[in-house]
Write a protein that holds these residues in place. Structure first.
Motif, PDB file in Angstrom:
ATOM      1  N   GLN A 130      73.469  26.761   0.157  1.00  0.00           N
ATOM      2  CA  GLN A 130      73.663  26.582   1.587  1.00  0.00           C
ATOM      3  C   GLN A 130      72.292  26.401   2.237  1.00  0.00           C
ATOM      4  O   GLN A 130      71.376  27.185   1.986  1.00  0.00           O
ATOM      5  N   CYS A 131      72.141  25.362   3.050  1.00  0.00           N
ATOM      6  CA  CYS A 131      70.876  25.148   3.755  1.00  0.00           C
ATOM      7  C   CYS A 131      70.838  26.041   4.992  1.00  0.00           C
ATOM      8  O   CYS A 131      71.695  25.946   5.877  1.00  0.00           O
ATOM      9  N   LEU A 132      69.822  26.900   5.069  1.00  0.00           N
ATOM     10  CA  LEU A 132      69.656  27.819   6.198  1.00  0.00           C
ATOM     11  C   LEU A 132      68.689  27.280   7.241  1.00  0.00           C
ATOM     12  O   LEU A 132      68.751  27.675   8.405  1.00  0.00           O
ATOM     13  N   ALA A 133      67.781  26.379   6.804  1.00  0.00           N
ATOM     14  CA  ALA A 133      66.813  25.789   7.727  1.00  0.00           C
ATOM     15  C   ALA A 133      66.352  24.463   7.145  1.00  0.00           C
ATOM     16  O   ALA A 133      66.194  24.330   5.933  1.00  0.00           O
ATOM     17  N   GLY A 134      66.147  23.487   8.033  1.00  0.00           N
ATOM     18  CA  GLY A 134      65.699  22.175   7.577  1.00  0.00           C
ATOM     19  C   GLY A 134      66.683  21.086   7.968  1.00  0.00           C
ATOM     20  O   GLY A 134      67.694  21.348   8.643  1.00  0.00           O
ATOM     21  N   PRO A 135      66.418  19.849   7.537  1.00  0.00           N
ATOM     22  CA  PRO A 135      67.259  18.724   7.950  1.00  0.00           C
ATOM     23  C   PRO A 135      68.687  18.795   7.434  1.00  0.00           C
ATOM     24  O   PRO A 135      69.569  18.124   7.977  1.00  0.00           O
ATOM     25  N   GLU A 136      68.943  19.616   6.410  1.00  0.00           N
ATOM     26  CA  GLU A 136      70.304  19.775   5.886  1.00  0.00           C
ATOM     27  C   GLU A 136      70.978  21.053   6.395  1.00  0.00           C
ATOM     28  O   GLU A 136      72.020  21.449   5.863  1.00  0.00           O
TER      29      GLU A 136
END
Length: 247
Positions: free
Chosen positions: A155-161
């Motif tokens: 799971q992306c928590l920070a960033g473009p995703e």
């Protein structure tokens, strides 16, 4: 970007800018040294001449080496334990079709001419049940949940995703106690990764790795190395008979 519409997800090269901020410094320890690796299963060996690669020091006498793949649709990652004479050769290939489209082959080996000690690098279930956060830069952070010998969830928590998540194939190999190769193969984006992660200090995990796959054109390849600092968030302990590590 629509979270459920995978056609809007970023291509691999769209992730790259800034993703490598926490990459460790390269080391020149192995520069000019040639290595002949003998496949433990008797298959084809592999020779690296000590050039045209990025080399990272993981632990005392333990190195992750990423030779440059160029424009080829095949990349080789090397784990070299010069202290114990052991190695792991990981070959990542981009196919013409299939799910996942990018596949990987793992070949434990020994270093020719070295004194071989300890256990061979081998598949491991040691990470199953762990939930870890990995920080790749000030702007990029992901959560990993290691589910079984075949699957993990990210799971992306920070960033473009940010907000994206999926469950993809994974493979884990024990390198040394507490140090593992963790590799994954994505089904939405045509890419795969090889990382070596030091899990010995739950509050200060460290990983080094590479992402290799197709860029936004769907034809050309892209490849970049990175690093991350991590932390163990929790560990799930399954009841007897229901532990995924037992299957």
């Amino acid at each position: 970007m629509t979270l459920s519409d995978t056609s809007t997800w970023l291509p691999l090269d769209g992730l790259a800018p800034g993703f490598d901020a926490n990459k460790a410094p390269l080391t020149g320890d192995l520069h000019g040294r040639a290595f002949v690796l003998r496949d433990d299963a008797g298959g084809p060996g592999f020779t690296w001449d000590g050039t045209e690669a990025e080399t990272f020091l993981v632990d005392d006498g333990l190195y992750y080496v990423q030779p440059h793949p160029g424009a080829a649709r095949e990349a080789v990652s090397l784990i070299l334990d010069v202290r114990d004479g052991r190695a792991l050769v990981v070959t990542t290939r981009i196919g013409d079709a299939g799910t996942p489209r990018v596949t990987q082959e793992f070949r434990p080996a020994t270093i020719d001419g070295a004194e071989v000690r300890g256990e061979a690098m081998a598949p491991s279930t040691a990470l199953i049940g762990r939930r870890v956060v990995w920080v790749y830069s000030e702007d990029h952070a992901y959560e990993h949940v290691y589910l079984s010998p075949h699957w993990y969830t990210w799971q992306c928590l920070a960033g473009p995703e940010r907000g994206l998540a999926d469950t993809d194939e994974n493979s884990v190999y024990r390198v040394r106690p507490g140090i593992h190769v963790f590799a994954w193969r994505e089904k939405v984006i045509s890419c795969a990764s090889v990382t070596i992660a030091d899990h010995r200090n739950a509050r200060a995990l460290r990983s080094h790795g590479v992402l290799f796959g197709l860029d936004h054109t769907g034809e050309d390849t892209t490849c970049f190395t990175f690093g991350a600092h991590g932390r163990l968030l929790s560990t799930t302990v399954h009841p007897a008979g229901l532990d995924p590590a037992e299957h």
